[in-house]
Scaffold this motif. Structure first.
Motif, PDB file in Angstrom:
ATOM      1  N   SER A 187       0.855  -1.197   0.000  1.00 37.78           N
ATOM      2  CA  SER A 187       0.000   0.000   0.000  1.00 37.78           C
ATOM      3  C   SER A 187       0.883   1.236   0.000  1.00 37.78           C
ATOM      4  O   SER A 187       1.728   1.409   0.892  1.00 37.78           O
ATOM      5  CB  SER A 187      -0.899   0.008   1.235  1.00 37.78           C
ATOM      6  OG  SER A 187      -1.776  -1.093   1.217  1.00 37.78           O
ATOM      7  N   LYS A 194      -4.021   6.978  -2.693  1.00 38.86           N
ATOM      8  CA  LYS A 194      -3.577   5.715  -2.116  1.00 38.86           C
ATOM      9  C   LYS A 194      -3.771   4.601  -3.132  1.00 38.86           C
ATOM     10  O   LYS A 194      -4.841   4.446  -3.717  1.00 38.86           O
ATOM     11  CB  LYS A 194      -4.352   5.418  -0.827  1.00 38.86           C
ATOM     12  CG  LYS A 194      -3.989   6.361   0.315  1.00 38.86           C
ATOM     13  CD  LYS A 194      -4.482   5.857   1.657  1.00 38.86           C
ATOM     14  CE  LYS A 194      -3.979   6.741   2.779  1.00 38.86           C
ATOM     15  NZ  LYS A 194      -4.378   6.267   4.119  1.00 38.86           N
ATOM     16  N   VAL A 196      -2.677   0.345  -4.201  1.00 39.44           N
ATOM     17  CA  VAL A 196      -2.155  -0.956  -3.773  1.00 39.44           C
ATOM     18  C   VAL A 196      -1.513  -1.643  -4.972  1.00 39.44           C
ATOM     19  O   VAL A 196      -2.154  -1.813  -6.007  1.00 39.44           O
ATOM     20  CB  VAL A 196      -3.270  -1.848  -3.182  1.00 39.44           C
ATOM     21  CG1 VAL A 196      -2.707  -3.228  -2.828  1.00 39.44           C
ATOM     22  CG2 VAL A 196      -3.887  -1.197  -1.950  1.00 39.44           C
TER      23      VAL A 196
END
Length: 346
Positions: A187, A194, A196
């Motif tokens: 992450s 944000k 991943v």
């Protein structure tokens, strides 16, 4: 001699002078795919750092060392063939893929700020003074060619497989239970977003067969969120970039935090990155920094110790000092503590 003949000679002289000036101008204007690097300056750290209420009386000085670097032109390229004090470095060795000059300069400013923060933390821990730190995460500074992930330079890693890993130490601790080939979910903070990313872990080169490490394959830097120290440390380093002054920053801060003058009357230059835990890391342009220290008549030069495969700062510094006939002791150190131990024995 006739006026006509004189005028012809003058015309020819003017023509050749014009051609010469044109060639010189072209040499300065046309860029080549290199950066030109040479010795910069050795700057008294006491002039750029002040600790509120700190001890400023000292008999010697600490100096951070810099390099001067600019985009090379044809003149620089030709000059470097005869002047070995000028080094040509390919653009791809300086700029990351898809990185431009402005992005590089911005990164250097950020690296300087991080080196200041790390120096404060390391020095305060050494002096057993209070400092409070929180981290944003681990920033990706560069990526190795064998990496198996899609992380980008500037990404800030905050957790792996749901476990918070906001410092390099926590990230390395997490990977101790893993093996090469394991897949993980990383992450990251990419800009303000944000993201991943899925990644495969790889074995890392350490230069030590006994020290087997697993990781993602990138150069990390702990990105600070906040730092509060008592007393406060002030920096004025507007015209200096990069992380290489970290060690010398830490020594200056420590000297101002404690009543004992650890310079002991010596002129001490040096270079090397510093981590919050006091680890000293390799830097670029070491030979030019040795030359800058010589120009300031330093008698001691701290250099990052060569530990891992590919490290060369110690070897190059010693070779350069010998070639230049420097009356300066080259002292390799791996930690802030090693530098302090050396100074304590003076």
């Amino acid at each position: 001699m006739s006026d006509h003949s004189t005028n012809n000679k003058n015309a020819y002289r003017f023509l050749w002078l014009s051609i010469f000036l044109l060639i010189v101008g072209v040499c300065f204007l046309i860029r080549v795919p290199y950066y030109a690097m040479h010795a910069g300056d050795a700057i008294d750290t006491g002039e750029v750092i002040s600790v509120d209420g700190g001890f400023t009386e000292k008999t010697g000085n600490f100096f951070l060392t810099t390099v001067a670097m600019k985009k090379a032109n044809v003149f620089d390229y030709l000059l470097a063939k005869v002047n070995h004090d000028l080094e040509l470095i390919p653009v791809e060795d300086i700029l990351a893929e898809d990185e431009n000059d402005k992005q590089y300069e911005k990164q250097q400013v950020e690296n300087m700020l991080e080196s200041q923060h790390s120096a404060v933390i390391a020095a305060f821990h050494q002096a057993k003074k209070p400092v409070r730190v929180t981290y944003e995460g681990v920033e990706v500074i560069s990526v190795t060619s064998d990496a198996k992930h899609h992380l980008k330079i500037g990404d800030i890693i905050q957790s792996v497989d749901g476990t918070e890993t906001r410092t390099t130490a926590k990230l390395m601790e997490f990977f101790k239970s893993k093996k090469a080939g394991d897949q993980v979910e990383v992450s990251v903070l990419r800009g303000k977003k944000k993201v991943v990313e899925r990644a495969t872990l790889i074995p890392l080169e350490t230069g030590n067969n006994k020290d087997k490490r697993i990781g993602l394959g990138f150069l990390p830097m702990d990105r600070l969120h906040s730092l509060k120290s008592t007393p406060k440390v002030n920096f004025t380093t507007d015209n200096i970039g990069g992380p290489s002054a970290g060690l010398m920053f830490a020594l200056e801060i420590l000297n101002q935090l404690t009543p004992n003058d650890i310079t002991k009357g010596y002129e001490i230059a040096g270079t090397g990155t510093i981590s919050a835990t006091g680890q000293v890391g390799q830097i670029g342009g070491i030979q030019h920094k040795v030359a800058a220290a010589m120009d300031k008549h330093a008698t001691i030069f701290f250099v990052p110790k060569d530990i891992y495969e590919g490290d060369d700062n110690e070897a190059v510094a010693k070779r350069t000092a010998k070639e230049l006939g420097a009356d300066m002791k080259i002292v390799p150190v791996a930690t802030l503590q090693e530098a302090i131990n050396y100074l304590n024995k003076l």
